[in-house]
Design an enzyme around this catalytic site. Structure first.
Site, PDB file in Angstrom:
ATOM      1  N   HIS A 244      -0.910  -6.225   2.415  1.00  0.00           N
ATOM      2  CA  HIS A 244      -1.057  -4.713   3.088  1.00  0.00           C
ATOM      3  C   HIS A 244      -2.406  -4.807   3.806  1.00  0.00           C
ATOM      4  CE1 HIS A 244       1.967  -3.075   0.238  1.00  0.00           C
ATOM      5  NE2 HIS A 244       1.362  -3.767  -0.924  1.00  0.00           N
ATOM      6  N   ASP A 245      -3.533  -5.036   3.035  1.00  0.00           N
ATOM      7  CA  ASP A 245      -4.735  -4.866   3.605  1.00  0.00           C
ATOM      8  C   ASP A 245      -5.259  -5.459   5.140  1.00  0.00           C
ATOM      9  OD1 ASP A 245      -6.319  -4.187   0.265  1.00  0.00           O
ATOM     10  OD2 ASP A 245      -5.059  -2.894   1.382  1.00  0.00           O
TER      11      ASP A 245
HETATM   12  O1  RIB Z   1      -0.604   0.466  -1.902  1.00  0.00           O
HETATM   13  C1  RIB Z   1      -1.164  -1.006  -1.437  1.00  0.00           C
HETATM   14  C2  RIB Z   1      -2.763  -0.724  -1.484  1.00  0.00           C
HETATM   15  O2  RIB Z   1      -2.885  -0.622  -2.795  1.00  0.00           O
HETATM   16  C3  RIB Z   1      -3.258  -1.957  -1.155  1.00  0.00           C
HETATM   17  O3  RIB Z   1      -4.621  -1.519  -0.438  1.00  0.00           O
HETATM   18  C4  RIB Z   1      -3.585  -2.593  -2.511  1.00  0.00           C
HETATM   19  O4  RIB Z   1      -4.643  -3.734  -2.347  1.00  0.00           O
HETATM   20  C5  RIB Z   1      -3.679  -1.699  -3.562  1.00  0.00           C
HETATM   21  O5  RIB Z   1      -5.224  -1.070  -3.281  1.00  0.00           O
HETATM   22 CA    CA Z   2      -6.612  -2.617  -1.559  1.00  0.00          CA
END
Ligand code: RIB
Ligand code: CA
Length: 326
Positions: A244-245
């Protein structure tokens, strides 16, 4: 000129890869890292951010941020009904080096304000990839940062399905009031939500390309993907883990990697079943001015090439350093 960014993190395996990408890509000047409780409690995510910065050799100020959300009761990755994907430490899996740096003495919100106010207008980009508590606190501490920040590129939200609840993505769900303040402020927000990040999956082929780099750092990243992939499969029944990040960092490096659409986004803060939902209006149904660029489509190959190039670059730097030292 490299883009100056402040990365706000709650490591988290994907946060760790976001830090690696920000440090390893020449288009980014990582000027500060701030931590926020999210995936795990603040001491753990702060320790993890320091260990990851040590691992990749990122010599940047790291400041500890908000311990709790603005209003709601704290929730962490492990307490969600769906279970934990990052483990008890928040970054379970391979052993990591002990931090070689001290924390910046300032609270995260102060470091954010000081950094933005000391830079030229429109020079700093905020890249929050955890709950938005620190960003909301910084806005309250010094509202002038809203007009001075170039843009906010955040990982969070979703315009289809959430992951913390059916309606809400974790980063928003963990502090909806903070998220509402960030989305409704008068700055450019780009929402890199689950609809986009679920395209950024670490397939076996990608893992093999990373393993083939053959460095200790590459092995650590593969071990993170193995751990994160295992928990993502057992918790979410997804075959490959979405990173994701790093997608938010990739957007700053090369905006064309993420296709975005203009929309009005509002964060639900009162719904019994929809608390933390990023209600996304692409059609103007609410008659509200569009306030967010919403990421919809990822260039998968370009994204993973950035990650692999960053691991390769840092690995070469570390190999050169160790040969000089020996
Ligand atoms: O939903 C995904 C997010 O939640 C990402 O940033 C993961 O690191 C968690 O923080
Ligand atoms: Ca995160």
């Amino acid at each position: 000129m490299p883009r100056k960014i402040i990365l706000d993190v709650d490591p988290g395996h994907d946060d760790a890869i976001a830090i690696l990408l920000a440090h390893g890509n020449p288009e980014i000047d990582l000027v500060a890292v701030t931590t926020v409780a999210g995936n795990q409690i603040l001491p753990k995510v702060t320790y993890n951010a320091m260990r990851v910065a040590t691992l990749v050799g990122a010599d940047v100020p790291i400041a500890r941020g908000a311990e709790f959300p603005l209003v709601r009761k704290q929730t962490t990755d492990g307490e969600l009904t769906v279970g934990s994907v990052h483990g008890t430490s928040g970054l379970d899996g391979p052993a990591l080096p002990e931090p070689t740096m001290e924390l910046d003495p300032r609270p995260a919100a102060q470091l954010i304000v000081d950094t933005v106010m000391a830079a030229e207008p429109q020079e700093i980009t905020l890249v929050p990839v955890g709950p938005l508590t620190n960003i909301a606190l910084a806005m309250r501490l010094e509202p002038k940062i809203i007009g001075r920040v170039r843009e906010v590129v955040l990982m969070g939200g979703a315009y289809t399905q959430g992951n913390a609840t059916p309606a809400a993505e974790f980063n928003i769900y963990a502090d909806p009031e903070a998220a509402s303040a960030v989305f409704s402020a008068d700055w450019q927000v780009t929402m890199v939500g689950l609809d986009l990040t679920h395209q950024a999956v670490a397939t076996p082929e990608i893992k093999e390309r990373i393993r083939a780099i053959g460095s200790p750092l590459a092995q650590t990243v593969v071990a993170w993907l193995d751990y994160f992939g295992g928990t993502y499969d057992s918790v979410y029944k997804l075959p490959h883990p979405p990173i994701h990040d790093a997608c938010a960092v990739a957007r700053v490096i090369n905006p064309d990697i993420l296709h975005v659409e203009d929309a009005f986004v509002a964060v639900e803060t009162r719904g019994q079943w929809t608390y933390g939902d990023t209600v996304t209006d692409f059609l103007g149904a609410f008659g509200e001015p569009f306030n967010t660029l919403v990421a919809t489509k990822l260039d998968f190959d370009a994204f993973w090439n950035l990650i692999i190039d960053a691991i390769t670059t840092i690995s070469a730097q570390q190999s050169q350093l160790s040969s000089v030292q020996s």
